[in-house]
Write a protein that holds these residues in place. Structure first.
Motif, short mmCIF file in Angstrom:
data_model
loop_
_atom_site.label_atom_id
_atom_site.label_comp_id
_atom_site.label_asym_id
_atom_site.label_seq_id
_atom_site.Cartn_x
_atom_site.Cartn_y
_atom_site.Cartn_z
N CYS A 18 0.83 -1.21 0.00
CA CYS A 18 0.00 0.00 0.00
C CYS A 18 0.86 1.26 0.00
O CYS A 18 0.54 2.22 -0.69
N ALA A 19 1.94 1.25 0.75
CA ALA A 19 2.84 2.41 0.76
C ALA A 19 3.44 2.61 -0.63
O ALA A 19 3.50 3.75 -1.13
N GLY A 20 3.85 1.53 -1.27
CA GLY A 20 4.39 1.63 -2.63
C GLY A 20 3.36 2.14 -3.62
O GLY A 20 3.66 2.98 -4.47
N LEU A 21 2.14 1.63 -3.52
CA LEU A 21 1.07 2.10 -4.41
C LEU A 21 0.73 3.57 -4.15
O LEU A 21 0.44 4.32 -5.09
N VAL A 62 -2.34 5.29 1.94
CA VAL A 62 -1.41 5.90 2.91
C VAL A 62 -1.74 5.42 4.32
O VAL A 62 -0.83 5.08 5.09
N ALA A 63 -3.02 5.37 4.67
CA ALA A 63 -3.42 4.95 6.02
C ALA A 63 -2.96 3.52 6.31
O ALA A 63 -2.43 3.24 7.39
N ILE A 64 -3.16 2.64 5.35
CA ILE A 64 -2.71 1.26 5.56
C ILE A 64 -1.18 1.22 5.58
O ILE A 64 -0.58 0.52 6.39
N GLY A 65 -0.56 2.01 4.72
CA GLY A 65 0.89 2.04 4.65
C GLY A 65 1.55 2.51 5.94
O GLY A 65 2.55 1.93 6.37
#
Length: 125
Positions: A18-21, A62-65
């Motif tokens: 998720c951070a990468g996406l 971003v929240a999950i990341g």
């Protein structure tokens, strides 16, 4: 069911993905937004729907990341990305920055962060 989804979202591989996406989406927002195809891509009111949708997805990523126990950090990050996006648009020919677009971006971020915060509260409570 909600507990399992939140547990899955908290795993390291999911958080990294998720951070990468989120990074990829942000880069594309600025890169593709600078291209000639971005001028008048969406007509009103669909431009606001596109802003809301893009920033809601970005906020979720971003929240999950950053971790669902730190969703308020995601809110700050996404609001700043929205502000930077509008500042960037102000420098592009054929594009214009709008406080209304930034407000829509921030509203999308607030809705998603609030939903995640509520979900986390339900999981704990």
């Amino acid at each position: 069911m909600l507990h399992r989804v939140l547990q899955f979202a908290a795993t390291r591989p999911v958080r990294l993905a998720c951070a990468g996406l989120a990074i990829a989406l942000t880069v594309n927002l600025f890169y593709l937004g600078a291209g000639p195809g971005a001028v008048n891509l969406f007509q009103p009111p669909w431009d606001k729907v596109a802003h809301f949708t893009a920033f809601a997805v970005l906020t979720a990523l971003v929240a999950i990341g950053v971790g669902l126990n730190r969703v308020w950090i995601a809110l700050g990050i996404v609001v700043l990305i929205g502000l930077a996006d509008e500042a960037h648009q102000a420098t592009l020919p054929g594009r214009h920055a709008g406080i209304d677009d930034w407000v829509i971006d921030a509203a999308a971020a607030m809705v998603v962060v609030s939903l995640f915060a509520l979900a986390m509260r339900r999981r704990v409570g």
